[in-house]
Design a protein around this motif. Structure first.
Motif: not given
Lengths: 131, 400
Positions: A58, A62, A65, A93, B1, B6, B9-10, B13, B17, B20, B41, B43-45, B47
């Motif tokens: 993640s 980020s 992004i 995804m 997919m 999906l 996968k989500r 994911f 996170a 982590d 972490l 923000m990545g999760t 998006s």
């Protein structure tokens, strides 16, 4: 653990960033910093090559992004290439694929970039001069 | 997919996170780095292209980490009603749906929040996580809110624990400082008391200070522990405290005291003991070693006429130190002794007035100091020092 190491290459008016190693820590921020630097230099066509990317978590997402946003607001073009299946699926995804074209190889990415409108000029390599 | 793939996968994911994040929060990396990684972490999760973690402190929200913000990171002052609202929300909420923030929106502008997750640990409001729009522009889902909620709890606990540790180590430091200060005050008090005792006696100015010094020198020569050395230093300073209760005219009498006067004078170790036994010293030996500092190994001393082994070692040391100072300073009815006389006196009184081992140690140390074999003189003070026997004067008297 930061085990990312970023390499930059410039071919024509295109900058290539190699996102090598692990994109799972704050070290991955270098990707974004290098991208900003290229944009400052006036290079607005950027390809990120994931050939030697081991892992993206993640934190890496980020950072990517951040790159997408930066290239977008600079009016540039971004492409990803050499993605492993697992990463390609993650990007799909997350909806990256709607914003960033994904190419099987660097060559194909470069050919596609060539067709894009030319960059708006690159006066010098000095910081802050984006033409 | 397909859709199933999906969502699977989500799920994976998000799970990755969370794992982590757990690793980040419990890592021994620097706090700032941990918080920054945690924000990335999240923000990545989700998006998200913008986000910040703010800590609540003294009425305002301070930035701990941010990413993608435009403009300056300026601390945000919270109104009381805003604080009340945030305190009562331990779940993330949509910024837009909260009417509370409609007024004074300006201060939130830099954050451009879409989701707000207050961090509350043990009913304490720790701070906020704000998440800006998703980079795809899509709305956040309930699932996103749920994962943000879990992550906010995790990060809140991390910040809470960090602050706890910080205040704990500050308290330890503060205690250490207070202890040192207290110790200094303690020594100052004891020295002031010693000076007050000595002030009563015109001829023995600095006597208590010197006896303390000699006691320490002898205790070191005898190889006593640090604790015992500290005890005898304090005991040395205070050994004559009982003289406070004795008539000044008797203490300062220029001739030998009468039998009655002697009897009163001899009360002083007992009075010292009475006074000091009421003080809660960290060293239990102090009152008794003061009580017995006029005892003699042959049992002819006072006040308890103890003999040999019955006398504590610290009292025996103090008896030697006290006698050495008496011999090497002028008294109302006699002049100080020469160094030879000092040697003769101690040799003669070994096993009578003095414990032979302690007297031996004193003479050995004296010899070393006279021969200049020591780094620092403890018994013979340098020329020019007012207190204590001057080496040169003692030498002169020895030669003559």
């Amino acid at each position: 653990m930061d085990r990312s190491f970023v390499v930059i290459k410039e071919i024509g008016d295109c900058g290539i960033i190699y996102a090598n190693g692990y994109l799972n820590g704050l070290g991955a921020e270098r990707l974004e910093e290098e991208c900003e630097q290229l944009l400052r230099e006036g290079i607005k066509k950027i390809v990120v090559n994931f050939k030697k990317t081991e892992l993206i978590n993640s934190i890496g997402i980020s950072v990517l992004i951040g790159i997408i946003e930066k290239v977008r607001s600079a009016g540039g073009h971004l492409g990803f290439c050499n993605l492993e299946k697992v990463h390609a699926e993650t990007f799909e995804m997350l909806g990256f694929t709607k914003y960033v074209p994904i190419f099987p190889s660097e060559e194909e990415a470069l050919i596609s970039m060539e067709k894009r409108p030319p960059y708006r000029g690159r006066a010098s390599r000095k910081e802050g001069s984006d033409g | 997919m397909d859709r199933d793939d999906l969502s699977k996968k989500r799920l994976l994911f998000n799970l990755a996170a969370l794992i982590d994040l757990g690793e980040e929060i419990t890592s021994d990396k620097d706090f700032k780095g941990v918080i920054k990684s945690s924000l990335y972490l999240i923000m990545g999760t989700l998006s998200a292209s913008r986000g910040a973690i703010l800590e609540y402190e003294g009425g305002r929200l301070q930035f701990l980490a941010s990413k993608g913000l435009e403009g300056e990171e300026r601390a945000i002052d919270l109104l009381p009603e805003e604080l009340t609202f945030l305190r009562s929300h331990n779940q993330p909420f949509l910024f837009e749906s909260s009417s509370l923030f409609l007024e004074g929106r300006q201060k939130w502008e830099a954050l451009l929040p879409v989701l707000v997750a207050p961090m509350i640990v043990k009913k304490e409001f720790i701070g906020l996580i704000t998440i800006g729009k998703r980079f795809t522009g899509e709305a956040y889902t309930q699932e996103d809110m749920d994962i943000l909620s879990v992550m906010a709890k995790h990060i809140g606990t991390g910040i809470y624990n960090h602050n706890l540790l910080l205040s704990l180590s500050q308290k330890v430091e503060e205690n250490r400082r207070l202890y040192t200060e207290l110790q200094l005050v303690y020594y100052d008090t004891i020295q002031a008391l010693a000076a007050a005792i000595d002030a009563k006696d015109d001829y023995t100015k600095g006597h208590s200070r010197r006896v303390a010094r000699y006691c320490v020198a002898l205790a070191e020569e005898l190889g006593l522990s640090r604790e015992e050395i500290e005890a005898i230093r304090i005991a040395g300073f205070l050994h004559d405290v009982g003289k406070i209760a004795i008539d000044r005219s008797i203490i300062n009498k220029p001739s030998k005291p009468t039998k009655e006067e002697r009897m009163e004078l001899n009360q002083h170790p007992l009075i010292s003991y009475e006074i000091l036994s009421k003080v809660r010293f960290p060293w239990k030996e102090i009152p008794l070693s003061v009580r017995y500092h006029h005892e003699r190994v042959d049992g002819k001393g006072y006040p308890d006429r103890l003999t040999g082994d019955k006398i504590p070692l610290l009292a025996k040391i103090m008896a030697v130190a006290d006698a050495f100072d008496a011999m090497t300073t002028d008294r109302p009815y006699r002049k100080r002794l020469s160094i030879d006389e000092v040697f003769r006196e101690f040799e003669r009184e070994m096993g009578k007035q003095f414990d032979p081992r302690v007297a031996e140690v004193l003479l050995r140390r004296l010899k070393k100091e006279l021969a200049g074999e020591v780094k620092e003189r403890r018994l013979l003070m340098d020329e020019g020092m007012e207190e204590g026997p001057s080496l040169r004067r003692l030498y002169l008297r020895r030669i003559n």
